[in-house]
Scaffold this active site. Sequence first.
Site, PDB file in Angstrom:
ATOM      1  N   PHE A  11       0.822  -1.210   0.000  1.00 42.17           N
ATOM      2  CA  PHE A  11       0.000   0.000   0.000  1.00 42.17           C
ATOM      3  C   PHE A  11       0.857   1.261   0.000  1.00 42.17           C
ATOM      4  O   PHE A  11       0.792   2.091  -0.921  1.00 42.17           O
ATOM      5  CB  PHE A  11      -0.924  -0.060   1.213  1.00 42.17           C
ATOM      6  CG  PHE A  11      -1.767   1.151   1.463  1.00 42.17           C
ATOM      7  CD1 PHE A  11      -2.353   1.849   0.422  1.00 42.17           C
ATOM      8  CD2 PHE A  11      -2.011   1.585   2.766  1.00 42.17           C
ATOM      9  CE1 PHE A  11      -3.152   2.956   0.655  1.00 42.17           C
ATOM     10  CE2 PHE A  11      -2.815   2.681   3.014  1.00 42.17           C
ATOM     11  CZ  PHE A  11      -3.379   3.374   1.953  1.00 42.17           C
ATOM     12  N   ASP A  47      19.939 -12.689   4.361  1.00 35.97           N
ATOM     13  CA  ASP A  47      21.304 -12.823   4.869  1.00 35.97           C
ATOM     14  C   ASP A  47      22.066 -11.533   4.599  1.00 35.97           C
ATOM     15  O   ASP A  47      22.019 -11.003   3.480  1.00 35.97           O
ATOM     16  CB  ASP A  47      22.006 -13.994   4.170  1.00 35.97           C
ATOM     17  CG  ASP A  47      23.476 -14.066   4.510  1.00 35.97           C
ATOM     18  OD1 ASP A  47      23.803 -14.464   5.645  1.00 35.97           O
ATOM     19  OD2 ASP A  47      24.293 -13.691   3.638  1.00 35.97           O
ATOM     20  N   PRO A  48      22.765 -10.968   5.580  1.00 33.38           N
ATOM     21  CA  PRO A  48      23.445  -9.682   5.376  1.00 33.38           C
ATOM     22  C   PRO A  48      24.439  -9.687   4.222  1.00 33.38           C
ATOM     23  O   PRO A  48      24.489  -8.731   3.446  1.00 33.38           O
ATOM     24  CB  PRO A  48      24.142  -9.431   6.720  1.00 33.38           C
ATOM     25  CG  PRO A  48      23.353 -10.216   7.714  1.00 33.38           C
ATOM     26  CD  PRO A  48      22.884 -11.435   6.978  1.00 33.38           C
ATOM     27  N   ASN A  81       9.466  -7.285  10.438  1.00 35.38           N
ATOM     28  CA  ASN A  81       9.461  -6.012  11.159  1.00 35.38           C
ATOM     29  C   ASN A  81      10.700  -5.779  12.005  1.00 35.38           C
ATOM     30  O   ASN A  81      11.046  -4.625  12.284  1.00 35.38           O
ATOM     31  CB  ASN A  81       8.235  -5.926  12.066  1.00 35.38           C
ATOM     32  CG  ASN A  81       6.934  -5.904  11.288  1.00 35.38           C
ATOM     33  OD1 ASN A  81       6.923  -5.658  10.077  1.00 35.38           O
ATOM     34  ND2 ASN A  81       5.829  -6.179  11.962  1.00 35.38           N
ATOM     35  N   TYR A 131       2.958  -7.072  17.349  1.00 31.59           N
ATOM     36  CA  TYR A 131       3.150  -6.181  16.201  1.00 31.59           C
ATOM     37  C   TYR A 131       3.932  -4.930  16.605  1.00 31.59           C
ATOM     38  O   TYR A 131       4.957  -4.591  16.008  1.00 31.59           O
ATOM     39  CB  TYR A 131       1.806  -5.782  15.592  1.00 31.59           C
ATOM     40  CG  TYR A 131       1.942  -4.645  14.608  1.00 31.59           C
ATOM     41  CD1 TYR A 131       2.553  -4.844  13.372  1.00 31.59           C
ATOM     42  CD2 TYR A 131       1.506  -3.352  14.936  1.00 31.59           C
ATOM     43  CE1 TYR A 131       2.704  -3.790  12.476  1.00 31.59           C
ATOM     44  CE2 TYR A 131       1.653  -2.300  14.042  1.00 31.59           C
ATOM     45  CZ  TYR A 131       2.257  -2.526  12.814  1.00 31.59           C
ATOM     46  OH  TYR A 131       2.422  -1.483  11.937  1.00 31.59           O
ATOM     47  N   LYS A 135       7.782  -3.834  15.485  1.00 31.46           N
ATOM     48  CA  LYS A 135       8.040  -2.573  14.787  1.00 31.46           C
ATOM     49  C   LYS A 135       9.021  -1.713  15.578  1.00 31.46           C
ATOM     50  O   LYS A 135       9.898  -1.058  15.000  1.00 31.46           O
ATOM     51  CB  LYS A 135       6.733  -1.818  14.566  1.00 31.46           C
ATOM     52  CG  LYS A 135       5.825  -2.441  13.525  1.00 31.46           C
ATOM     53  CD  LYS A 135       6.446  -2.475  12.136  1.00 31.46           C
ATOM     54  CE  LYS A 135       6.631  -1.104  11.538  1.00 31.46           C
ATOM     55  NZ  LYS A 135       7.153  -1.171  10.132  1.00 31.46           N
TER      56      LYS A 135
END
Length: 304
Positions: A11, A47-48, A81, A131, A135
């Site tokens: 969105f 993976d970094p 998140n 949640y 975050k």
Amino acid sequence: MRILVLGTTGFLGRHAADRLHALEGVQVLGGGRSPGADVPVDLYGADPAALAAVLRDAAPDAVVNCVGAVGGDALSLTALNAHGPAVLCEALRRAAPDARLIHLGSAGEYGPADGRRPVGESHPARPLGLYGATKLAGTLAVTSSGLDAVVLRVFNPVGPGAPAASLPGRLAAELRKAGPDGRVRTGDLSAHRDFVDARDVAEAIALAVTAPRPLPRVLNIASGTARPVRDVAEGLLRAAGFGGRVADRVDEDGDGSPRSAAVPWIRADITAASRALGWAPARSLEESLADLWADAGTVAESPR
């Protein structure tokens, strides 16, 4: 200027990409897991080292992270998140340490408001539920990264394309399905929320990308006004041309969000965003809801 936008199928990501495409001298790269993505990025379990290699090839001057999960199981919420932003920051440190990072946070990080006073960025973060906690973990990963980074803490986004995972999107879809003579069932709509148009969020993102350095670590992006959630139902009924009151069309005896009971009222202080970005919301809730109703695509993909 090369701007990598992660989560362009979501969105807010779609609105952000549309706004950034309008900037002069900018090349916008869409990053995500879809086959058509300009830059293949999946922050779920990323993976970094592998992500750093992708970022090195993309060579972005700025990265906008719109990836996130608003629902689902603990694994998805944590992966997208919390883990995702941490991996992204590490990969940027390795591959593009001078790039600016704009990360989208959430009002859910704050938790309960202090009475009816507006919530500023210095308000204690006391998230309710997984949640908000995930975050907040993502925000902390970004703000402690040492990168040129800002978290735009978005309150309750609304507007064309609002997904069914949001109350405005879900209510619009159910009212459309029920028709002018039907009824829909919701939870209690008396809670007050700070709704902000997704296109105003996109404008804040564009300003954050191009703003002189440095920016504050966290900025609230909201309307600065608390509105009863019932106003969303009223606005959609007006936009649809359905006559009658909300009580004539909506039953509020269904299962509601536990957070609505725990956080009955919240409003953002948006002074810092005004000062740092020269930003202010331009669209009313009524305009956002009218455009949401007029828009055919009220269901968005998960922006992974």
